[in-house]
Design a protein around this motif. Structure first.
Motif, short mmCIF file in Angstrom:
data_model
loop_
_atom_site.label_atom_id
_atom_site.label_comp_id
_atom_site.label_asym_id
_atom_site.label_seq_id
_atom_site.Cartn_x
_atom_site.Cartn_y
_atom_site.Cartn_z
N GLY A 144 0.79 -1.23 0.00
CA GLY A 144 0.00 0.00 0.00
C GLY A 144 0.82 1.27 0.00
N THR A 145 2.12 1.15 -0.32
CA THR A 145 2.98 2.35 -0.31
C THR A 145 3.20 2.94 -1.70
N VAL A 146 2.66 2.30 -2.73
CA VAL A 146 2.58 2.93 -4.06
C VAL A 146 1.10 3.16 -4.32
N THR A 147 0.67 4.40 -4.21
CA THR A 147 -0.76 4.70 -4.29
C THR A 147 -0.99 6.18 -4.58
N PHE A 148 -2.11 6.48 -5.24
CA PHE A 148 -2.50 7.88 -5.41
C PHE A 148 -3.22 8.39 -4.16
N ASP A 149 -3.68 7.46 -3.32
CA ASP A 149 -4.38 7.85 -2.09
C ASP A 149 -3.35 8.07 -0.98
N VAL A 150 -2.48 9.06 -1.18
CA VAL A 150 -1.36 9.25 -0.25
C VAL A 150 -1.81 9.72 1.13
N GLY A 151 -2.89 10.48 1.17
CA GLY A 151 -3.40 10.94 2.46
C GLY A 151 -3.77 9.78 3.36
N LYS A 152 -4.52 8.83 2.81
CA LYS A 152 -4.92 7.65 3.58
C LYS A 152 -3.70 6.83 3.98
N ALA A 153 -2.76 6.65 3.04
CA ALA A 153 -1.56 5.85 3.32
C ALA A 153 -0.77 6.44 4.49
N VAL A 154 -0.58 7.75 4.48
CA VAL A 154 0.18 8.41 5.55
C VAL A 154 -0.54 8.26 6.89
N LYS A 155 -1.85 8.50 6.88
CA LYS A 155 -2.63 8.39 8.13
C LYS A 155 -2.57 6.99 8.72
N GLU A 156 -2.67 5.96 7.85
CA GLU A 156 -2.61 4.58 8.33
C GLU A 156 -1.24 4.25 8.92
N ILE A 157 -0.19 4.70 8.26
CA ILE A 157 1.16 4.43 8.78
C ILE A 157 1.34 5.10 10.13
N LYS A 158 0.88 6.32 10.25
CA LYS A 158 0.99 7.06 11.51
C LYS A 158 0.14 6.41 12.61
N ALA A 159 -0.95 5.75 12.19
CA ALA A 159 -1.85 5.11 13.17
C ALA A 159 -1.33 3.75 13.63
N GLY A 160 -0.29 3.23 12.97
CA GLY A 160 0.27 1.95 13.41
C GLY A 160 0.23 0.86 12.37
N LYS A 161 0.26 1.24 11.10
CA LYS A 161 0.30 0.24 10.04
C LYS A 161 1.71 -0.34 9.96
N VAL A 162 1.81 -1.65 9.92
CA VAL A 162 3.12 -2.29 9.80
C VAL A 162 3.18 -3.13 8.53
N GLU A 163 4.35 -3.15 7.93
CA GLU A 163 4.58 -4.02 6.77
C GLU A 163 5.21 -5.31 7.25
N TYR A 164 4.83 -6.40 6.61
CA TYR A 164 5.51 -7.67 6.90
C TYR A 164 5.98 -8.27 5.59
N ARG A 165 7.13 -8.93 5.66
CA ARG A 165 7.70 -9.51 4.45
C ARG A 165 8.62 -10.66 4.84
N VAL A 166 8.47 -11.78 4.16
CA VAL A 166 9.31 -12.93 4.45
C VAL A 166 10.74 -12.64 3.94
N ASP A 167 11.75 -12.94 4.79
CA ASP A 167 13.13 -12.70 4.36
C ASP A 167 13.70 -13.93 3.66
N LYS A 168 14.97 -13.88 3.31
CA LYS A 168 15.59 -14.96 2.54
C LYS A 168 15.56 -16.30 3.26
N SER A 169 15.52 -16.26 4.59
CA SER A 169 15.51 -17.51 5.35
C SER A 169 14.09 -17.98 5.69
N GLY A 170 13.08 -17.32 5.09
CA GLY A 170 11.69 -17.75 5.30
C GLY A 170 11.07 -17.25 6.59
N ILE A 171 11.63 -16.18 7.16
CA ILE A 171 11.13 -15.65 8.43
C ILE A 171 10.56 -14.24 8.25
N ILE A 172 9.43 -13.99 8.91
CA ILE A 172 8.85 -12.64 8.96
C ILE A 172 9.17 -12.06 10.34
#
Length: 240
Positions: A144-172
């Motif tokens: 959700g960090t490439v978006t035209f709805d930047v206002g919503k994206a910023v507000k969500e991040i400030k409210a506690g939005k976290v990104e998760y992504r599996v790393d090379k060893s299969g761990i988030i």
């Protein structure tokens, strides 16, 4: 162990390494073993039965934690015109275009936690992909960090939005709050992120998906959570 401090060794003794704890017990233990003189972050590490080398087994996304993470995140937005104004009004810390790219390139400036970009700015952002990518800062539509709805994206991040992504060893690895949050808030944040991770299971994954779940505070030992408890809660519930 001998290289660890006295406080860590005391905390280590409280944890039964052979046991899989239920969520509430694990969170209680995290709080008991957090002995640093600051409000430690509670970290979640989830080992998945995926092979991240394959594109169809990537696991990534973003979720707004109901109680936030306990820290204010600095947001950089690449946008122009009305979208730049929208980002500023939503509380973005830095907003700009080429000039910010040059600052990052020339000054190795990385005083931000999250980067958001409008799709039309990705050509500009691509110039610093080699800098942002390895640090996990490259904007991505899935999180959700490439978006035209930047206002919503910023507000969500400030409210506690976290990104998760599996790393090379299969761990988030993802933060779920601060020790001071208390058991109920940490449980709700934990359940929110775990439900998202379970829902994000790739169709190409074979065998057991949740291999291990570990909770720890910033300076404390890891505490293993029983994965079956989560499977029962979020998978069986949906099959009924």
């Amino acid at each position: 162990m001998s290289k660890r401090g006295k406080k860590y060794q005391e905390s280590f003794k409280l944890v039964d390494r052979t046991r899989l704890y239920d969520v509430e017990e694990a969170i209680e233990l995290v709080q008991k073993t957090a002995k640093a003189n600051f409000d430690e972050t509670v970290e979640l590490a989830v080992k998945l039965g995926v092979d991240p080398k394959h594109a169809d087994q990537q696991v990534r996304g973003a979720v707004v934690l109901p109680h936030g993470t306990g820290r204010t995140r600095t947001v950089l937005v690449f946008a122009k015109g009305e979208k730049a104004k929208e980002a500023e009004e939503a509380g973005a810390d830095y907003v700009g275009g080429e000039e910010l790219v040059e600052k990052i390139q020339n000054e190795n400036w990385l005083d931000f936690d999250v980067v958001v970009a409008t799709p039309d700015m990705m050509g500009v952002v691509g110039k610093i992909g080699r800098i942002l990518g390895p640090k996990g800062l490259m904007p991505n539509p899935k999180s959700g960090t490439v978006t035209f709805d930047v206002g919503k994206a910023v507000k969500e991040i400030k409210a506690g939005k976290v990104e998760y992504r599996v790393d090379k060893s299969g761990i988030i690895h993802v933060p779920i709050g601060k020790v001071s949050f208390g058991i109920e808030k940490l449980k709700e944040n934990f359940a929110t992120i775990m439900e998202e991770i379970i829902k994000a299971r790739p169709a190409a994954t074979k065998g057991r998906y949740l291999r291990s779940i570990t909770l720890s505070s910033t300076m404390g030992p890891g505490i293993k959570v029983n994965p079956q408890q989560l499977v029962d809660k979020f998978v069986v519930k949906k099959e009924k």
